[in-house]
Structure formats: C-alpha cells, structure tokens
Design a protein around this motif. Structure first.
Motif, PDB file in Angstrom:
ATOM      1  N   ILE A  14       0.830  -1.203   0.000  1.00 18.52           N
ATOM      2  CA  ILE A  14       0.000   0.000   0.000  1.00 18.52           C
ATOM      3  C   ILE A  14       0.868   1.258   0.000  1.00 18.52           C
ATOM      4  O   ILE A  14       0.539   2.274  -0.601  1.00 18.52           O
ATOM      5  CB  ILE A  14      -0.948  -0.016   1.209  1.00 18.52           C
ATOM      6  CG1 ILE A  14      -1.952  -1.162   1.059  1.00 18.52           C
ATOM      7  CG2 ILE A  14      -1.689   1.320   1.351  1.00 18.52           C
ATOM      8  CD1 ILE A  14      -2.808  -1.397   2.284  1.00 18.52           C
ATOM      9  N   GLY A  15       2.024   1.169   0.659  1.00 19.03           N
ATOM     10  CA  GLY A  15       2.939   2.306   0.723  1.00 19.03           C
ATOM     11  C   GLY A  15       3.486   2.725  -0.623  1.00 19.03           C
ATOM     12  O   GLY A  15       3.964   3.860  -0.781  1.00 19.03           O
ATOM     13  N   LEU A  16       3.420   1.850  -1.630  1.00 22.11           N
ATOM     14  CA  LEU A  16       3.876   2.217  -2.966  1.00 22.11           C
ATOM     15  C   LEU A  16       3.074   3.387  -3.528  1.00 22.11           C
ATOM     16  O   LEU A  16       3.563   4.146  -4.366  1.00 22.11           O
ATOM     17  CB  LEU A  16       3.760   1.018  -3.917  1.00 22.11           C
ATOM     18  CG  LEU A  16       4.594  -0.233  -3.585  1.00 22.11           C
ATOM     19  CD1 LEU A  16       4.278  -1.344  -4.575  1.00 22.11           C
ATOM     20  CD2 LEU A  16       6.081   0.080  -3.591  1.00 22.11           C
ATOM     21  N   MET A  17       1.822   3.520  -3.055  1.00 18.99           N
ATOM     22  CA  MET A  17       0.964   4.584  -3.571  1.00 18.99           C
ATOM     23  C   MET A  17       1.417   5.967  -3.110  1.00 18.99           C
ATOM     24  O   MET A  17       1.010   6.974  -3.679  1.00 18.99           O
ATOM     25  CB  MET A  17      -0.483   4.343  -3.141  1.00 18.99           C
ATOM     26  CG  MET A  17      -1.086   3.051  -3.669  1.00 18.99           C
ATOM     27  SD  MET A  17      -0.982   2.914  -5.474  1.00 18.99           S
ATOM     28  CE  MET A  17      -1.946   4.339  -5.971  1.00 18.99           C
ATOM     29  N   SER A  18       2.253   6.027  -2.090  1.00 26.58           N
ATOM     30  CA  SER A  18       2.709   7.319  -1.581  1.00 26.58           C
ATOM     31  C   SER A  18       3.946   7.841  -2.306  1.00 26.58           C
ATOM     32  O   SER A  18       4.446   8.929  -2.002  1.00 26.58           O
ATOM     33  CB  SER A  18       3.002   7.217  -0.079  1.00 26.58           C
ATOM     34  OG  SER A  18       4.073   6.306   0.161  1.00 26.58           O
ATOM     35  N   GLN A  19       4.446   7.092  -3.272  1.00 29.25           N
ATOM     36  CA  GLN A  19       5.608   7.550  -4.044  1.00 29.25           C
ATOM     37  C   GLN A  19       5.200   8.711  -4.954  1.00 29.25           C
ATOM     38  O   GLN A  19       4.046   8.840  -5.342  1.00 29.25           O
ATOM     39  CB  GLN A  19       6.176   6.379  -4.866  1.00 29.25           C
ATOM     40  CG  GLN A  19       6.717   5.250  -3.998  1.00 29.25           C
ATOM     41  CD  GLN A  19       7.163   4.033  -4.804  1.00 29.25           C
ATOM     42  OE1 GLN A  19       7.959   3.239  -4.335  1.00 29.25           O
ATOM     43  NE2 GLN A  19       6.635   3.845  -5.998  1.00 29.25           N
ATOM     44  N   SER A  20       6.168   9.526  -5.277  1.00 31.02           N
ATOM     45  CA  SER A  20       5.890  10.709  -6.087  1.00 31.02           C
ATOM     46  C   SER A  20       5.514  10.318  -7.523  1.00 31.02           C
ATOM     47  O   SER A  20       5.896   9.255  -8.017  1.00 31.02           O
ATOM     48  CB  SER A  20       7.102  11.635  -6.100  1.00 31.02           C
ATOM     49  OG  SER A  20       8.234  10.958  -6.632  1.00 31.02           O
ATOM     50  N   ALA A  21       4.759  11.204  -8.171  1.00 35.22           N
ATOM     51  CA  ALA A  21       4.330  10.980  -9.557  1.00 35.22           C
ATOM     52  C   ALA A  21       5.559  10.914 -10.473  1.00 35.22           C
ATOM     53  O   ALA A  21       6.546  11.613 -10.244  1.00 35.22           O
ATOM     54  CB  ALA A  21       3.404  12.097  -9.992  1.00 35.22           C
ATOM     55  N   PRO A  22       5.541  10.070 -11.495  1.00 35.64           N
ATOM     56  CA  PRO A  22       4.435   9.211 -11.932  1.00 35.64           C
ATOM     57  C   PRO A  22       4.541   7.779 -11.413  1.00 35.64           C
ATOM     58  O   PRO A  22       4.049   6.853 -12.050  1.00 35.64           O
ATOM     59  CB  PRO A  22       4.604   9.240 -13.446  1.00 35.64           C
ATOM     60  CG  PRO A  22       6.113   9.228 -13.609  1.00 35.64           C
ATOM     61  CD  PRO A  22       6.656  10.065 -12.466  1.00 35.64           C
ATOM     62  N   TYR A  23       5.194   7.591 -10.274  1.00 35.77           N
ATOM     63  CA  TYR A  23       5.535   6.237  -9.830  1.00 35.77           C
ATOM     64  C   TYR A  23       4.626   5.709  -8.715  1.00 35.77           C
ATOM     65  O   TYR A  23       4.998   4.762  -8.026  1.00 35.77           O
ATOM     66  CB  TYR A  23       6.997   6.205  -9.373  1.00 35.77           C
ATOM     67  CG  TYR A  23       7.958   6.642 -10.450  1.00 35.77           C
ATOM     68  CD1 TYR A  23       8.185   5.846 -11.564  1.00 35.77           C
ATOM     69  CD2 TYR A  23       8.606   7.870 -10.363  1.00 35.77           C
ATOM     70  CE1 TYR A  23       9.049   6.257 -12.572  1.00 35.77           C
ATOM     71  CE2 TYR A  23       9.469   8.293 -11.362  1.00 35.77           C
ATOM     72  CZ  TYR A  23       9.688   7.484 -12.468  1.00 35.77           C
ATOM     73  OH  TYR A  23      10.535   7.880 -13.470  1.00 35.77           O
TER      74      TYR A  23
END
Length: 298
Positions: free
Chosen positions: A95-104
C-alpha cells in the motif's frame, strides 16, 4: 507454529535477496554457464559449513541453519526481509507504494527466482489493487514489456501475489532501480505514459477479477479444487454412506442424484468393496474405473 516467538519463512527467497543486495555476506557458487546457484548443497560446498552427504536429513538441516546464521549477520536486512513474511507488514509495504511521487505511484520491483537470471530475478510492476475474489492476493501489472490497452494484452501481464509470501515487492527507488537493465527502465517510462494517457479504470477492474482457468476434462479424482465445497446435505449423506452396512450403501447410491458425489462413491466401492455395488450400477462403476485409469496414465 507462531507460539513462543516462533515463525515461518522460506530461506530461498531470502538468500536470493542477499545475493542481489548484500552479496558479501557469503560465497556464492556458480554453474558452468556462470550463473549463480542457490542449491543448498552447492552453497554448503563453497562455504564449507557442514560435512556430510547432501540431501541427508541432518546434513541439510545443519546447512540450512548455517546459511540462516550467516545471512542474519546483516541484522537490518534480515529484520527487513522477515517483514515480508508477516501478512500485515507485507500489505502495508505494498500500500505504501501509492505514496511515491508521480508518476511512480504504485510502482515497485518484485523479486523472485521465477523471473530468472536474465531479468536479474526481478521485475518492475505496478500495484493495481486487491483481487476481487481472492481476498488474500494483490494484483500487479508487469511493466517490463510494452503495454497495449486491451483486455487480452493486459491479461498476459497480470501477476498475483499472496500476502506474506514471496515475491518481495520493493519500492521504486534508486537503491533498487539501479539493478534493472537500462532498456527495461525505458520500457517502464513508456508504459507509465501509456497508462496515464487514457482512462484505464475498466481495464484495471477486469484484471482484478481474473481467475485461474480450470483445465478441460479434469478427472474426478484430480478435480478437488474445481468442485467446490460440499453442501450440508451432501456432508450428511457422506456420513450415512460411510456408517451404513453393505446393503444400505447400495440403497443410498440409488437415492443420491447423478453427479460427482455418486461417481466418487461408486469409485470408492469399486476399489475397496465392489461386491456392494448394486447390479444396476455395476456397468457405470466399471466405466468410471476405466476412465480414472485412463487419466492416470495420460
């Protein structure tokens, strides 16, 4: 298995991770082709941990313990990897992957032996959500191949992962991204542009509903996971069948509706108590037995 501070984990994916990100901790054997070998007997041989014949129970146990002890010398990495075998921690990291900066947002690197030496045992993936039917699974899309926005094309790129089990999903940061081949990184960038340029919600929902296809013509004895659970009435019938005397079993067979349950019961009697099969069903029982042998020999 979790009482008194005990736990469960697979040492093979842990060893693979050390090979990729902390290789100095032990010596790594190689094959004639120059590829690393993760076979326990080869790891034991080059590191000279235990004397004894490979595949003997105690030799393998002692070699596994020695491997774990050496890997555990790097305590921070060991602790981090143990988190992947905790379902809640594994899910938290995904779930923490969603907090990475755009576009990642949602992009990670999945590490697994199944991806092979040419891929450095890792793939760039994008987390697209939990599976709608398999509640303990997360769904990812491979980003190492060019993406086409069709259901058929995306289905080939779907990767499912159970919580608390390999492969390990790493964040998409320089420390790990640097291990990926340059041409793969270019494909990732192009794929992210494609995904961001269109409304892909319907396609993502389709991927999250994908189920395993059942092989055609699966024999009854091999189709345990294709049949589903018995109803309470079927469970009650099975109990009566096993407790019944020989004559009563025949009567029960004639009462039950044609289908998988009757076929299973007929096979059971044919193999162990053929004299109890009613005359009216002996031909059917013979055909079922011949059919099961045909699939066993196929």
């Amino acid at each position: 298995q979790y009482a008194n501070g005990c736990g469960r984990f697979d040492i093979l994916p842990v060893a693979l991770f050390y090979y990729l990100y902390a290789p100095d901790v032990i010596e790594w054997p190689t094959t004639e082709e120059g590829k690393p070998s993760f076979k326990l007997e080869e790891l034991n041989r080059v590191n000279q941990w235990v004397q004894g014949r490979a595949h003997e129970a105690m030799t393998d146990v002692e070699a596994t313990v020695a491997l774990a002890k050496h890997l555990r010398l790097n305590r921070p990495m060991w602790k981090y990897l143990m988190g992947y075998f905790d379902k809640h921690e594994d899910q938290r990291r995904i779930i923490g992957l969603m907090s990475q900066s755009a576009p990642y947002q949602g992009v990670g690197i999945m590490v697994s032996l199944r991806y092979g030496y040419k891929q450095r045992y890792q793939l760039p993936v994008m987390h697209i959500g939990a599976h709608h039917l398999y509640k303990n699974q997360s769904v990812f899309l491979r980003l190492d191949k060019p993406i086409e926005l069709t259901e058929a094309a995306l289905e080939k790129l779907v990767v499912k992962k159970k919580a608390g089990e390999p492969g390990f999903v790493l964040p998409y940061i320089d420390k790990y991204v640097s291990k990926l081949p340059g041409d793969t990184l270019k494909i990732v960038e192009e794929n992210l542009k494609v995904l961001q340029s269109a409304d892909v919600q319907a396609l993502m929902q389709h991927c999250r509903h994908l189920t395993f296809e059942s092989p055609a013509n699966v024999d009854l004895d091999a189709g345990l996971y294709n049949q589903g659970f018995l109803s309470q009435d079927e469970i009650n019938w099975c109990e009566q069948f096993h407790l019944a005397q020989s004559k009563a079993r025949g009567e029960l067979l004639e009462q039950v509706s044609p289908g998988a349950l009757r076929e299973q019961a007929l096979r059971y009697l044919w193999r162990y108590m053929p004299e109890q099969i009613p005359l009216s069903m002996q031909t059917a029982a013979l055909e079922l037995n011949i059919q099961s042998k045909k699939y066993a020999l196929a």
